[in-house]
Structures are given as C-alpha cells and as structure tokens.
Design an enzyme around this catalytic site. Structure first.
Site, PDB file in Angstrom:
ATOM      1  N   ASP A 205      34.581  31.407  46.017  1.00 37.34           N
ATOM      2  CA  ASP A 205      35.535  32.146  45.704  1.00 37.34           C
ATOM      3  C   ASP A 205      35.830  33.390  46.751  1.00 37.34           C
ATOM      4  O   ASP A 205      37.131  33.937  46.612  1.00 37.34           O
ATOM      5  CB  ASP A 205      35.162  33.117  44.255  1.00 37.34           C
ATOM      6  CG  ASP A 205      35.817  34.281  43.776  1.00 37.34           C
ATOM      7  OD1 ASP A 205      36.953  33.805  43.208  1.00 37.34           O
ATOM      8  OD2 ASP A 205      35.191  35.475  43.998  1.00 37.34           O
ATOM      9  N   LEU A 286      39.324  39.627  40.200  1.00 38.09           N
ATOM     10  CA  LEU A 286      40.758  39.948  40.380  1.00 38.09           C
ATOM     11  C   LEU A 286      41.003  39.279  41.676  1.00 38.09           C
ATOM     12  O   LEU A 286      42.153  39.618  42.259  1.00 38.09           O
ATOM     13  CB  LEU A 286      41.065  41.734  40.300  1.00 38.09           C
ATOM     14  CG  LEU A 286      40.819  42.145  39.000  1.00 38.09           C
ATOM     15  CD1 LEU A 286      40.882  43.621  39.003  1.00 38.09           C
ATOM     16  CD2 LEU A 286      41.930  41.456  38.170  1.00 38.09           C
ATOM     17  N   ARG A 287      40.137  38.666  42.583  1.00 34.06           N
ATOM     18  CA  ARG A 287      40.644  37.962  43.603  1.00 34.06           C
ATOM     19  C   ARG A 287      41.631  37.130  43.600  1.00 34.06           C
ATOM     20  O   ARG A 287      42.558  37.276  44.520  1.00 34.06           O
ATOM     21  CB  ARG A 287      39.483  37.284  44.480  1.00 34.06           C
ATOM     22  CG  ARG A 287      38.166  38.384  45.107  1.00 34.06           C
ATOM     23  CD  ARG A 287      37.524  37.643  46.078  1.00 34.06           C
ATOM     24  NE  ARG A 287      36.523  38.450  46.539  1.00 34.06           N
ATOM     25  CZ  ARG A 287      35.036  38.472  46.251  1.00 34.06           C
ATOM     26  NH1 ARG A 287      34.763  37.763  45.186  1.00 34.06           N
ATOM     27  NH2 ARG A 287      34.308  39.241  46.659  1.00 34.06           N
ATOM     28  N   GLY A 288      41.712  36.128  42.626  1.00 32.21           N
ATOM     29  CA  GLY A 288      42.880  35.474  42.522  1.00 32.21           C
ATOM     30  C   GLY A 288      44.137  36.212  42.393  1.00 32.21           C
ATOM     31  O   GLY A 288      45.230  35.703  43.148  1.00 32.21           O
TER      32      GLY A 288
END
Length: 351
Positions: A205, A286-288
């Site tokens: 991720d 919230l990285r995506g």
C-alpha cells in the site's frame, strides 16, 4: 570516437523499448512528480523490468548539485539540502556547483541496515567530539532513483526503512545518543516476480503505483523485440544515435511537465468521483485518493493540459488502486479488472 560515444553510457534507449506501456507510464509519472510515492513493478522474468528502469534514469536531464557534497544537495531548495550546506549558505560562503547525471542506485538483496542508512563513527565522536558519517545508499540516492530488484525477497525491516525514508524525504541515523539526518528524496522503484512471493499488503500500500507486466505473446512483436535488442548489443552507439531525437523529445516533455505541474487543476467534482471510486472498492485509508489525484495531475501536465480530464483519471487510476484492494482468495476477477468495472460505472456519466 564521435561525440555521442564519448558522452553517452551504453544504456538501452527508453524510447526504443517496445510494449510494456503501463510500466513506462508509471515511471514517467513518478519522474514528473516524485511525491506520487514510487512504483512497484511485478511481472514475469525476462520482461525488461530492469532494462526499462535503467533506461528512464539515463533519459533524465542532469541535475545541479553542490560540488563534493555527500548528499547531492540542491543549491537553493532547503528540502533537498544537507545541514552542512545550509550552514554554509547562511554564513554567506561560496558554494560551487556542478551538473551530474541523475543518480541511479541499486539496493542489493544482501544489503545491511548500515549499508542502506549509513554509519556513524562512534569512537571518533566520543573521543574527538567529531561527527563522522559514512553515507549509505539512501544518501547516494537523494534526488535520484533507488531501485530494488526482487523487493518481495528483501528483509521486511529494510523495506520498512525504505518506505519511511521515501515518505518523509529524510533519513535519520541514531547511534549511542548521536543523531545525524540528511535529505533522502528519491523515486523508489521495486520490481519482482509474483511467483517468488508477495509483499505484505500494508507495505504494498505504501508504493504509490503498481504496474503489472506480462510476457508478450504476439510472435511478430517478440521478433521485433529480439531484433531491437540484438541491434543494440551489436552496435549500441548506432542504436542510441537512431533514437536520439525521440529521447530528446521525451526529455523535453518531462521537463515541461515538471514545470507545468504546480499550475494543473483538478475539478472538485472529479475529486469527489475519485473518492467515490475508492470508497466503492473499500480501499483502506486515503493513500489511494491522494495518489490518484497526484498521478492524474502529472498525466495532465505530461499531455500539456491545464486541467485534469475524466480520461486522465481513467488512464491512471488502475495503476494507483489495484494493489490496495483487499484480496479474496475465492475471487476469480483480478484486481485491475475490478477497478475498471467500478470506474466505468461511476465515471460513465461524465464522458
């Protein structure tokens, strides 16, 4: 020896690489905006992963660094400058600079933590009061590319260090109460073969993008690739000369995109759509969302546009999200197809 022979290393030209468009796009976007967070490239053996990564490094324009500095310090950007250079500038000292090729650093599988992070000479520090730092690979990779082949076989502890440095942009070495820090801004590129093991989901991720490559099946394309490589092996300088104009054009496009990137806008409604897609796919954290926004802006800048379009998002979003989905061992649909289905459903009304 002609001019190109004396100045150019014999690295296979990036623009000569046939196919593998997904991998090439991910690398270009990370070069335009290193804050995307690097790219993980997974695929079969012998599909040109290492060749492509070395080719993008060789393509990049030279960078200005402070002469004899251990960390490739920038002369005016404080975030890319070592503390020693900051002090010299604040004291009004003259700081000479030179232009060098973008650093391309390989991290070997057997590397130790000291080799990666650097070491402090404790004895000299205690006896003479002098902080002597032997820089590691993170120092040498500052403002360049750090490449980890077979990253899925690398010790998890080293992967953690790599990802922390990549996210923060700094490396901190602490030994016996003595601490030294230096900038470590680099594009992290990992590659591997999924047959040799997967990365832990929480580590996967942390990579901004994930490109999957497969062995080319088309026999005519395979022959073309083999002939291209044979031509390069037989006479590398002629091959480099043949693609020089295309190399220069791509280099110019990357520089223009880097300069344009800060001014590229993404409409609020489109940002909402991106987050809606992430929510529909049950992407953790919230990285995506953040990476997709960054990658879409980088792609728009690469195309020379001032604003991100729906088509830009559709082009990059699979690269940004496929590795962030929770894996169901009973699911027959691969993660890339799953992303495409949701994207088509949510963005179809905007086309």
């Amino acid at each position: 020896m002609n001019k190109i022979q004396s100045q150019t290393r014999t690295v296979f030209p990036f623009t000569a690489i046939i196919g593998q468009e997904e991998m090439k796009l991910a690398l270009i976007l990370n070069v335009i905006d290193p804050k995307i967070g690097g790219v993980m490239i997974m695929g079969d053996r012998g599909t040109g992963k290492s060749t492509t990564i070395r080719a993008i490094a060789d393509l990049l324009p030279e960078i200005e660094v402070v002469v004899d500095d251990l960390f490739n310090s920038h002369v005016s950007d404080y975030d890319l400058m070592s503390d020693i250079i900051k002090q010299k500038i604040e004291q009004g000292m003259n700081v000479p600079t030179e232009f060098i090729k973008v650093p391309m650093i390989d991290l070997p599988l057997g590397a130790t933590e000291d080799r990666l992070c650097g070491t402090i000479d404790i004895e000299k520090a205690l006896n003479e009061g002098i902080k002597t730092f032997e820089p590691g690979l993170l120092a040498k990779a500052n403002r360049g590319i750090l490449y980890v082949d077979e990253v899925n076989l690398l010790d998890d502890h080293l992967v953690d260090i790599l990802l922390d440095a990549s996210a923060s942009g700094w490396n901190i070495v602490e030994r016996e109460g003595i601490s030294i820090r230096h900038p470590a801004r680099f594009v992290l590129v990992g590659s591997g073969n999924p047959e040799e093991g997967e990365l832990r989901p929480q580590l996967l991720d942390r990579f901004g993008m994930h490109a999957e490559i497969r062995t080319v099946k088309d026999p005519y394309l395979r022959v073309q690739i083999v002939e291209q490589r044979s031509d390069f092996d037989r006479d590398p300088y002629s091959c480099i000369q043949k693609f020089q104009d295309q190399q220069n054009q791509l280099k110019d496009n990357i520089i223009l995109a880097q300069n344009k990137l800060p001014s590229v806008k993404i409409d609020y409604s489109l940002r909402v759509k991106i987050s809606e897609i992430c929510g529909a796919l049950n992407v953790d954290g919230l990285r995506g969302d953040i990476v997709t926004n960054r990658a879409a802006k980088a792609f728009a800048a690469y195309k020379g546009n001032d604003e991100v379009s729906v088509a830009d998002v559709k082009t990059v979003i699979k690269l940004c999200l496929r590795h962030r989905l929770r894996k169901d061992p009973l699911d027959t649909i691969d993660s890339g197809s799953k992303v495409e289905q949701v994207v088509d459903r949510i963005l179809v009304q905007d086309l």
